[in-house]
Write a protein that holds these residues in place. Structure first.
Motif, PDB file in Angstrom:
ATOM      1  N   ALA A   9      -5.401  14.116  27.467  1.00 26.23           N
ATOM      2  CA  ALA A   9      -4.018  14.111  27.927  1.00 26.23           C
ATOM      3  C   ALA A   9      -3.621  12.691  28.309  1.00 26.23           C
ATOM      4  CB  ALA A   9      -3.837  15.059  29.112  1.00 26.23           C
ATOM      5  N   VAL A  10      -2.319  12.450  28.297  1.00 23.04           N
ATOM      6  CA  VAL A  10      -1.788  11.144  28.686  1.00 23.04           C
ATOM      7  C   VAL A  10      -0.723  11.343  29.759  1.00 23.04           C
ATOM      8  CG1 VAL A  10      -2.279   9.839  26.588  1.00 23.04           C
ATOM      9  CG2 VAL A  10      -0.242  11.286  26.664  1.00 23.04           C
ATOM     10  N   GLY A  11      -0.634  10.378  30.654  1.00 22.71           N
ATOM     11  CA  GLY A  11       0.389  10.391  31.690  1.00 22.71           C
ATOM     12  C   GLY A  11       1.109   9.058  31.698  1.00 22.71           C
ATOM     13  N   GLY A  12       2.407   9.095  32.017  1.00 22.67           N
ATOM     14  CA  GLY A  12       3.182   7.861  32.026  1.00 22.67           C
ATOM     15  C   GLY A  12       3.869   7.626  33.347  1.00 22.67           C
ATOM     16  N   ILE A  13       3.585   6.475  33.944  1.00 21.39           N
ATOM     17  CA  ILE A  13       4.293   6.080  35.149  1.00 21.39           C
ATOM     18  C   ILE A  13       5.363   5.094  34.702  1.00 21.39           C
ATOM     19  CG2 ILE A  13       4.111   4.962  37.389  1.00 21.39           C
ATOM     20  CD1 ILE A  13       1.055   6.208  37.080  1.00 21.39           C
ATOM     21  N   VAL A  14       6.586   5.628  34.613  1.00 15.49           N
ATOM     22  CA  VAL A  14       7.717   4.872  34.084  1.00 15.49           C
ATOM     23  C   VAL A  14       8.460   4.278  35.269  1.00 15.49           C
ATOM     24  CG1 VAL A  14       9.790   4.978  32.651  1.00 15.49           C
ATOM     25  CG2 VAL A  14       7.902   6.594  32.225  1.00 15.49           C
ATOM     26  N   GLU A  15       8.483   2.946  35.343  1.00 11.40           N
ATOM     27  CA  GLU A  15       9.169   2.277  36.455  1.00 11.40           C
ATOM     28  C   GLU A  15      10.333   1.463  35.913  1.00 11.40           C
ATOM     29  OE1 GLU A  15       8.370  -0.943  40.027  1.00 11.40           O
ATOM     30  OE2 GLU A  15       6.664   0.230  39.325  1.00 11.40           O
ATOM     31  N   ASN A  16      11.508   1.664  36.498  1.00 12.47           N
ATOM     32  CA  ASN A  16      12.687   0.917  36.041  1.00 12.47           C
ATOM     33  C   ASN A  16      12.832  -0.394  36.819  1.00 12.47           C
ATOM     34  OD1 ASN A  16      13.952   1.542  38.505  1.00 12.47           O
ATOM     35  ND2 ASN A  16      15.147   3.216  37.638  1.00 12.47           N
ATOM     36  N   GLU A  17      13.857  -1.161  36.489  1.00  8.65           N
ATOM     37  CA  GLU A  17      14.032  -2.488  37.099  1.00  8.65           C
ATOM     38  C   GLU A  17      14.391  -2.403  38.571  1.00  8.65           C
ATOM     39  OE1 GLU A  17      16.843  -4.549  34.655  1.00  8.65           O
ATOM     40  OE2 GLU A  17      15.424  -4.754  32.977  1.00  8.65           O
ATOM     41  N   GLN A  18      14.838  -1.232  39.031  1.00 10.68           N
ATOM     42  CA  GLN A  18      15.174  -1.052  40.446  1.00 10.68           C
ATOM     43  C   GLN A  18      13.948  -0.618  41.265  1.00 10.68           C
ATOM     44  OE1 GLN A  18      17.295   0.575  37.917  1.00 10.68           O
ATOM     45  NE2 GLN A  18      18.269  -1.426  37.951  1.00 10.68           N
ATOM     46  N   GLY A  19      12.769  -0.552  40.639  1.00  9.26           N
ATOM     47  CA  GLY A  19      11.558  -0.136  41.353  1.00  9.26           C
ATOM     48  C   GLY A  19      11.490   1.367  41.567  1.00  9.26           C
ATOM     49  N   LEU A  23      10.090  10.918  37.790  1.00  8.36           N
ATOM     50  CA  LEU A  23       9.327  12.131  38.095  1.00  8.36           C
ATOM     51  C   LEU A  23      10.002  13.330  37.458  1.00  8.36           C
ATOM     52  CD1 LEU A  23       8.359  11.830  41.886  1.00  8.36           C
ATOM     53  CD2 LEU A  23       7.025  11.153  39.878  1.00  8.36           C
ATOM     54  N   VAL A  24       9.190  14.320  37.099  1.00  7.23           N
ATOM     55  CA  VAL A  24       9.713  15.583  36.594  1.00  7.23           C
ATOM     56  C   VAL A  24       9.146  16.710  37.444  1.00  7.23           C
ATOM     57  CG1 VAL A  24      10.052  14.752  34.235  1.00  7.23           C
ATOM     58  CG2 VAL A  24       7.858  15.793  34.860  1.00  7.23           C
ATOM     59  N   ILE A  45      -0.287   6.730  22.184  1.00  5.66           N
ATOM     60  CA  ILE A  45       1.032   6.167  22.475  1.00  5.66           C
ATOM     61  C   ILE A  45       2.135   7.084  21.948  1.00  5.66           C
ATOM     62  CG2 ILE A  45       2.556   4.211  21.944  1.00  5.66           C
ATOM     63  CD1 ILE A  45      -0.042   2.463  22.172  1.00  5.66           C
ATOM     64  N   VAL A  46       1.962   7.567  20.726  1.00  4.55           N
ATOM     65  CA  VAL A  46       2.937   8.503  20.150  1.00  4.55           C
ATOM     66  C   VAL A  46       3.035   9.753  21.028  1.00  4.55           C
ATOM     67  CG1 VAL A  46       3.347  10.041  18.174  1.00  4.55           C
ATOM     68  CG2 VAL A  46       2.730   7.640  17.802  1.00  4.55           C
ATOM     69  N   ALA A  47       1.875  10.249  21.475  1.00  2.28           N
ATOM     70  CA  ALA A  47       1.850  11.449  22.318  1.00  2.28           C
ATOM     71  C   ALA A  47       2.612  11.219  23.617  1.00  2.28           C
ATOM     72  CB  ALA A  47       0.412  11.856  22.623  1.00  2.28           C
ATOM     73  N   LEU A  48       2.405  10.063  24.240  1.00  4.52           N
ATOM     74  CA  LEU A  48       3.047   9.794  25.525  1.00  4.52           C
ATOM     75  C   LEU A  48       4.559   9.627  25.360  1.00  4.52           C
ATOM     76  CD1 LEU A  48       2.696   9.483  28.502  1.00  4.52           C
ATOM     77  CD2 LEU A  48       2.167   7.065  28.166  1.00  4.52           C
ATOM     78  N   VAL A  49       4.978   8.904  24.331  1.00  2.00           N
ATOM     79  CA  VAL A  49       6.411   8.748  24.066  1.00  2.00           C
ATOM     80  C   VAL A  49       7.041  10.129  23.856  1.00  2.00           C
ATOM     81  CG1 VAL A  49       8.093   7.880  22.380  1.00  2.00           C
ATOM     82  CG2 VAL A  49       6.229   6.389  23.173  1.00  2.00           C
ATOM     83  N   ARG A  50       6.377  10.989  23.077  1.00  2.00           N
ATOM     84  CA  ARG A  50       6.895  12.333  22.790  1.00  2.00           C
ATOM     85  C   ARG A  50       6.982  13.174  24.059  1.00  2.00           C
ATOM     86  NH1 ARG A  50       4.252  16.732  22.664  1.00  2.00           N
ATOM     87  NH2 ARG A  50       2.223  15.759  22.329  1.00  2.00           N
ATOM     88  N   GLU A  51       5.900  13.202  24.838  1.00  2.00           N
ATOM     89  CA  GLU A  51       5.876  14.027  26.048  1.00  2.00           C
ATOM     90  C   GLU A  51       6.949  13.608  27.046  1.00  2.00           C
ATOM     91  OE1 GLU A  51       4.376  16.717  27.114  1.00  2.00           O
ATOM     92  OE2 GLU A  51       2.848  17.081  25.599  1.00  2.00           O
ATOM     93  N   ILE A  52       7.103  12.305  27.262  1.00  2.00           N
ATOM     94  CA  ILE A  52       8.080  11.839  28.249  1.00  2.00           C
ATOM     95  C   ILE A  52       9.499  12.152  27.775  1.00  2.00           C
ATOM     96  CG2 ILE A  52       9.044   9.785  29.366  1.00  2.00           C
ATOM     97  CD1 ILE A  52       6.163   8.750  29.623  1.00  2.00           C
ATOM     98  N   LYS A  53       9.750  11.983  26.469  1.00  2.00           N
ATOM     99  CA  LYS A  53      11.067  12.315  25.924  1.00  2.00           C
ATOM    100  C   LYS A  53      11.334  13.815  26.082  1.00  2.00           C
ATOM    101  CE  LYS A  53      14.844  11.453  23.517  1.00  2.00           C
ATOM    102  NZ  LYS A  53      15.945  10.620  24.061  1.00  2.00           N
ATOM    103  N   GLU A  54      10.332  14.646  25.755  1.00  2.00           N
ATOM    104  CA  GLU A  54      10.500  16.096  25.850  1.00  2.00           C
ATOM    105  C   GLU A  54      10.761  16.538  27.287  1.00  2.00           C
ATOM    106  OE1 GLU A  54       7.477  17.432  22.207  1.00  2.00           O
ATOM    107  OE2 GLU A  54       6.993  17.998  24.265  1.00  2.00           O
ATOM    108  N   GLU A  55       9.974  15.997  28.220  1.00  2.00           N
ATOM    109  CA  GLU A  55      10.021  16.483  29.603  1.00  2.00           C
ATOM    110  C   GLU A  55      11.189  15.914  30.397  1.00  2.00           C
ATOM    111  OE1 GLU A  55       6.226  15.917  31.470  1.00  2.00           O
ATOM    112  OE2 GLU A  55       5.219  17.317  30.123  1.00  2.00           O
ATOM    113  N   SER A  56      11.646  14.707  30.047  1.00  2.00           N
ATOM    114  CA  SER A  56      12.626  14.028  30.902  1.00  2.00           C
ATOM    115  C   SER A  56      13.874  13.542  30.187  1.00  2.00           C
ATOM    116  CB  SER A  56      11.971  12.825  31.576  1.00  2.00           C
ATOM    117  OG  SER A  56      11.741  11.796  30.617  1.00  2.00           O
ATOM    118  N   GLY A  57      13.840  13.445  28.853  1.00  4.40           N
ATOM    119  CA  GLY A  57      14.965  12.888  28.115  1.00  4.40           C
ATOM    120  C   GLY A  57      14.957  11.377  28.012  1.00  4.40           C
TER     121      GLY A  57
END
Length: 160
Positions: A9-19, A23-24, A45-57
């Motif tokens: 499994a893969v997990g992504g901690i996505v941080e924007n420029e505002q810090g 979360l989902v 990488i493909v899996a993580l991009v797909r999962e984050i798009k699916e779960e969060s948009g």
């Protein structure tokens, strides 16, 4: 001989420029950072991009490998018969590229949360531990073995 299987499994901690961190909210696990199982024929990488798009948009770019985790707990699946295999999870830092916050079959909410408030929302011990490794990340990847059943316990922790 039993078939040897690991769930990857893969997990992504996505941080924007505002810090803020993406979360989902899941049906079972409460608030988590997004991710999921890698499918056959799919790279990490493909899996993580797909999962984050699916779960969060949200569309993302994968940056750094923060942590590698083995959940070596042995327990039965919901059917009470099937053995759950060892899970190997790889957590990456990610940057948002666009998209719009949304939800999926698996998620009931998604939001950007200030980095210092994330642990107030995450209740699952394994996810909290993995997010703390991200907060502590200084360039060396964490490797950790833990079990989630019967109780959460860290068996090994080091950097690699």
């Amino acid at each position: 001989m039993a078939m040897l299987t690991h769930i990857v499994a893969v997990g992504g901690i996505v941080e924007n420029e505002q810090g803020q961190v993406l979360l989902v909210k899941t049906q079972h696990g409460g608030w988590v950072f997004p991710g999921g199982q890698v499918e056959n024929g799919e790279n990490l990488i493909v899996a993580l991009v797909r999962e984050i798009k699916e779960e969060s948009g949200i569309d993302i770019m994968v940056s750094s490998l923060v942590g590698v985790y083995s959940n070596t707990a042995t327990y039965k699946w919901h059917d009470g018969v099937t053995d759950v295999p060892t899970k190997v999870m790889l957590d990456f830092t990610c940057k948002p590229l666009g998209g719009e916050l949304g939800t999926s079959d698996e998620t009931s909410d998604s939001r950007w949360v200030d980095k210092n408030e994330v642990l107030e929302l995450i209740t699952a011990p394994a996810i909290r531990t993995r997010f703390q490794a991200y907060l502590d990340f200084s360039g060396n990847t964490t490797y950790m073995e833990y079990v989630t059943k019967p109780n959460f316990a860290v068996k090994l922790e080091r950097t690699i």
